[in-house]
Design an enzyme around this catalytic site. Structure first.
Site, PDB file in Angstrom:
ATOM      1  N   ASN A 173      -0.488   1.679   5.826  1.00  0.00           N
ATOM      2  CA  ASN A 173       0.518   0.665   4.826  1.00  0.00           C
ATOM      3  C   ASN A 173       1.404  -0.186   5.929  1.00  0.00           C
ATOM      4  OD1 ASN A 173       3.680   1.453   3.279  1.00  0.00           O
ATOM      5  ND2 ASN A 173       2.353  -0.392   3.014  1.00  0.00           N
ATOM      6  N   GLY A 174       1.376  -1.549   5.759  1.00  0.00           N
ATOM      7  CA  GLY A 174       2.043  -2.259   6.360  1.00  0.00           C
ATOM      8  C   GLY A 174       1.184  -3.627   7.050  1.00  0.00           C
ATOM      9  N   ASP A 217      16.783  -6.723 -10.467  1.00  0.00           N
ATOM     10  CA  ASP A 217      16.719  -6.373  -9.056  1.00  0.00           C
ATOM     11  C   ASP A 217      16.789  -7.499  -7.960  1.00  0.00           C
ATOM     12  OD1 ASP A 217      14.192  -5.967 -10.003  1.00  0.00           O
ATOM     13  OD2 ASP A 217      13.549  -6.159  -7.547  1.00  0.00           O
ATOM     14  N   GLY A 248       0.475  -0.076  -4.920  1.00  0.00           N
ATOM     15  CA  GLY A 248      -0.757  -0.581  -5.084  1.00  0.00           C
ATOM     16  C   GLY A 248      -1.528  -0.553  -6.283  1.00  0.00           C
ATOM     17  N   CYS A 287       7.324 -12.103   3.058  1.00  0.00           N
ATOM     18  CA  CYS A 287       7.377 -11.092   4.221  1.00  0.00           C
ATOM     19  C   CYS A 287       6.223 -11.039   4.655  1.00  0.00           C
ATOM     20  CB  CYS A 287       7.448  -9.943   3.247  1.00  0.00           C
ATOM     21  SG  CYS A 287       7.188  -8.432   4.281  1.00  0.00           S
ATOM     22  N   CYS A 341       0.933  -1.233  -0.055  1.00  0.00           N
ATOM     23  CA  CYS A 341      -0.206   0.174   0.036  1.00  0.00           C
ATOM     24  C   CYS A 341       0.923   1.383  -0.069  1.00  0.00           C
ATOM     25  CB  CYS A 341      -0.839  -0.018   1.279  1.00  0.00           C
ATOM     26  SG  CYS A 341      -1.454  -1.419   1.865  1.00  0.00           S
ATOM     27  N   TYR A 397      13.610  -3.091  -4.271  1.00  0.00           N
ATOM     28  CA  TYR A 397      12.661  -2.892  -5.352  1.00  0.00           C
ATOM     29  C   TYR A 397      11.437  -2.050  -5.233  1.00  0.00           C
ATOM     30  CZ  TYR A 397       8.701  -4.855  -8.329  1.00  0.00           C
ATOM     31  OH  TYR A 397       7.703  -4.857  -9.149  1.00  0.00           O
ATOM     32  N   CYS A 455      13.202 -11.420   4.321  1.00  0.00           N
ATOM     33  CA  CYS A 455      12.865 -12.312   3.137  1.00  0.00           C
ATOM     34  C   CYS A 455      14.091 -12.753   2.504  1.00  0.00           C
ATOM     35  CB  CYS A 455      12.302 -11.337   1.996  1.00  0.00           C
ATOM     36  SG  CYS A 455      13.017  -9.895   1.746  1.00  0.00           S
TER      37      CYS A 455
HETATM   38  P1  AMP Z   1      10.170 -13.853 -10.609  1.00  0.00           P
HETATM   39  O1  AMP Z   1      11.339 -14.280 -10.305  1.00  0.00           O
HETATM   40  O2  AMP Z   1       9.618 -14.273 -12.164  1.00  0.00           O
HETATM   41  O3  AMP Z   1       9.022 -14.061  -9.501  1.00  0.00           O
HETATM   42  O4  AMP Z   1      10.048 -12.224 -10.943  1.00  0.00           O
HETATM   43  C1  AMP Z   1      11.024 -11.486 -10.386  1.00  0.00           C
HETATM   44  C2  AMP Z   1      10.856 -10.013 -10.540  1.00  0.00           C
HETATM   45  O5  AMP Z   1       9.421  -9.494 -10.099  1.00  0.00           O
HETATM   46  C3  AMP Z   1      11.767  -9.047  -9.996  1.00  0.00           C
HETATM   47  O6  AMP Z   1      12.969  -9.155 -10.750  1.00  0.00           O
HETATM   48  C4  AMP Z   1      11.196  -7.868  -9.632  1.00  0.00           C
HETATM   49  O7  AMP Z   1      11.466  -6.833 -10.340  1.00  0.00           O
HETATM   50  C5  AMP Z   1       9.650  -8.087  -9.604  1.00  0.00           C
HETATM   51  N1  AMP Z   1       9.318  -8.323  -7.772  1.00  0.00           N
HETATM   52  C6  AMP Z   1      10.092  -8.781  -7.087  1.00  0.00           C
HETATM   53  N2  AMP Z   1       9.396  -8.621  -6.045  1.00  0.00           N
HETATM   54  C7  AMP Z   1       7.914  -8.242  -6.455  1.00  0.00           C
HETATM   55  C8  AMP Z   1       6.822  -7.997  -5.461  1.00  0.00           C
HETATM   56  N3  AMP Z   1       6.819  -8.081  -4.087  1.00  0.00           N
HETATM   57  N4  AMP Z   1       5.562  -7.440  -6.282  1.00  0.00           N
HETATM   58  C9  AMP Z   1       5.860  -7.490  -7.542  1.00  0.00           C
HETATM   59  N5  AMP Z   1       6.950  -7.739  -8.475  1.00  0.00           N
HETATM   60  C10 AMP Z   1       8.070  -7.996  -7.700  1.00  0.00           C
END
Ligand code: AMP
Length: 466
Positions: free
Chosen positions: A108-109, A357, A34, A393, A8, A253, A447
């Site tokens: 948020n949280g 990332d 969100g 998380c 959020c 991220y 995490c």
């Molecule tokens: P995947 O390994 O296919 O699950 O996708 C990983 C990618 O999803 C990462 O490179 C991030 O850019 C993105 N990502 C990481 N954490 C999240 C999250 N909590 N919600 C949405 N996208 C995420």
């Protein structure tokens, strides 16, 4: 109930006749936090006006609905949650009429003991409308015997465990409060209006202030309650922090790179993560390319540190919305190419370092590497600007359950084979904490390292059975 999966953002303003429009813009800037629902509540002549709906900020609000939200103060919220709990009743801000007047809350949280509090409250006769943990706070505030809001919050907030960066709008004040661990960001700023007067703003991320021309003053401190009235700002504390647990994933991220989070530029953190990654796992190659957009700052850092040229080897289509029409089965092999297009003329015959990332399930990376190879790359070296994600998380970031986290089930070599990279390396936990600056022990990296800073009240078992 999967109530700990909320992602959020909040936005609040006090003392500006354009409160609803500015709250809208603040939410718009924070849409990345969100995308499922949005809501705004304003304060007009001692009463609340509300507009909420499912969908993106730009779809939920119209000029008419914003004009209807009269008043000089407002709070807003955007929310993402996994399906199953996407009820209208869960859309924030939540509102209620208490003994001392109307109250609206946006948060948020995730409050990790919310299910325990909820059970007790229901046993005592409370009637809940939704499944949202924020609703517990509303009930606790309603029950409290204190007449004034700040003393009331000082007795209620210590009963909550977990992550909360919260806004409360009452008939006479706007409150901003943050849990003693400081899990989620919350910043306060000021805005000079055309008549020279100052209004106050509060947001999850400072990028919201940039859009509305507000100046960042400072973070709301962990354990702090800030009250904003027509007389100005007052600060009080409901708890003294024993241990800080700022979410490192905000820097990895979740936050926008143009925000300052926990006092640090997210862009700079990500760039440094790429630099440290290059120090820790350098490899000879012809170019460094980011997975757009999430891998861009880290790739720049990697390229600078290694001296290997940075190229935009994959171009992203930014206009993929919900209206995307799925192609017929015969041409569905387009797959990830709809969003990401590799530049064959750059990649052909080249040794490529691809930087992203984070790796969560591993499916996106697998597809990206396939694309880069199909475009003619000779070698693909995959580099992650964060450590292996090994645990869910419980504090407000939507990570899948442990069984779906590739790094909790496979070794480094197994993951390398699965995504089909020539080499694979992650940033170390120490390297990541060095890159975000500040005291490493003041961050939550659960995490990545499994060290959850609070009791989880059985959520970890509910997670397994989910
Ligand atoms: P995947 O390994 O296919 O699950 O996708 C990983 C990618 O999803 C990462 O490179 C991030 O850019 C993105 N990502 C990481 N954490 C999240 C999250 N909590 N919600 C949405 N996208 C995420």
């Amino acid at each position: 109930m999967k109530a700990w999966h909320d992602e959020c953002a909040v936005m609040g303003i006090w003392g500006d006749k354009e409160a609803s429009h500015l709250t809208y813009l603040g939410l718009y800037a924070q849409q990345h936090r969100g995308q499922e629902s949005a809501g705004i509540v304003t304060l007009n002549q001692g009463l609340h006006l509300a507009h909420k709906g499912m969908g993106l900020v730009g779809d939920v609000f119209s000029e008419d609905s914003l004009n209807h939200l009269k008043g000089q103060a407002g709070i807003g919220h955007v929310r993402y949650s996994t399906t199953g709990e996407s009820f209208i009743t869960n859309i924030q801000p939540l509102t209620a009429r208490l003994l001392n007047g109307p109250l609206a809350i946006a948060h948020n949280g995730n409050i990790v003991n919310a299910h325990v509090l909820r059970r007790e409250l229901i046993r005592e006769g409370a009637i809940f409308q939704g499944t949202n943990d924020t609703e517990c706070v509303l009930h606790l505030l309603a029950k409290d015997k204190n007449n004034d809001l700040v003393p009331c919050l000082k007795s209620v907030l210590p009963q909550l465990e977990g992550a909360f960066s919260m806004l409360v709008l009452a008939h006479d004040q706007l409150i901003a409060a943050r849990d003693p661990y400081g899990f989620r960001p919350l910043v306060i700023g000021e805005r000079t209006m055309e008549d020279g007067k100052t209004s106050y703003v509060v947001a999850s991320e400072s990028c919201a202030f940039d859009l509305i021309g507000a100046k960042l003053i400072r973070e709301v401190e962990p354990g702090e309650i800030i009250s904003i009235t027509d007389q100005g700002i007052t600060s009080d504390y409901f708890a003294k922090s024993q241990r800080l647990a700022k979410c490192v994933f905000e820097h990895v991220y979740f936050s926008r790179p143009d925000s300052f989070v926990f006092g640090e530029s997210v862009y700079e953190s990500r760039r440094r993560m790429g630099e440290v990654l290059a120090e820790e796992s350098g490899v000879d190659a012809d170019m460094v390319i980011p997975v757009p957009d999430s891998g861009v700052p880290a790739s720049i850092g990697y390229s600078r540190k290694s001296g290997i040229p940075f190229e935009l080897g994959i171009i992203r289509n930014h206009y993929i919305g919900r209206t995307f029409i799925q192609p017929t089965q015969s041409i569905r092999s387009f797959g990830v190419k709809i969003k990401l297009n590799p530049q064959a003329h750059l990649l052909k015959g080249k040794r490529v370092i691809v930087v992203d990332d984070s790796l969560v399930r591993g499916t996106t990376s697998q597809k990206i590497i396939r694309l880069v190879r199909q475009a003619g790359a000779k070698e693909v070296h995959f580099r992650l600007a964060s450590p292996p994600t090994t645990g869910p998380c419980f504090y407000g970031v939507d990570t899948p359950k442990k069984a779906q986290l590739i790094a909790s089930n496979m070794s480094l070599e197994e993951i390398r084979k699965f995504i089909d990279a020539d080499s694979l390396a992650y940033l170390s936990i120490e390297g990541m904490l060095r890159a975000v600056k500040g005291e490493p022990k003041e961050y939550c990296a659960a995490c990545f390292d499994g060290k959850y800073p609070t009791d989880l009240f059985g959520l970890e078992d509910m997670e397994v059975s989910k």
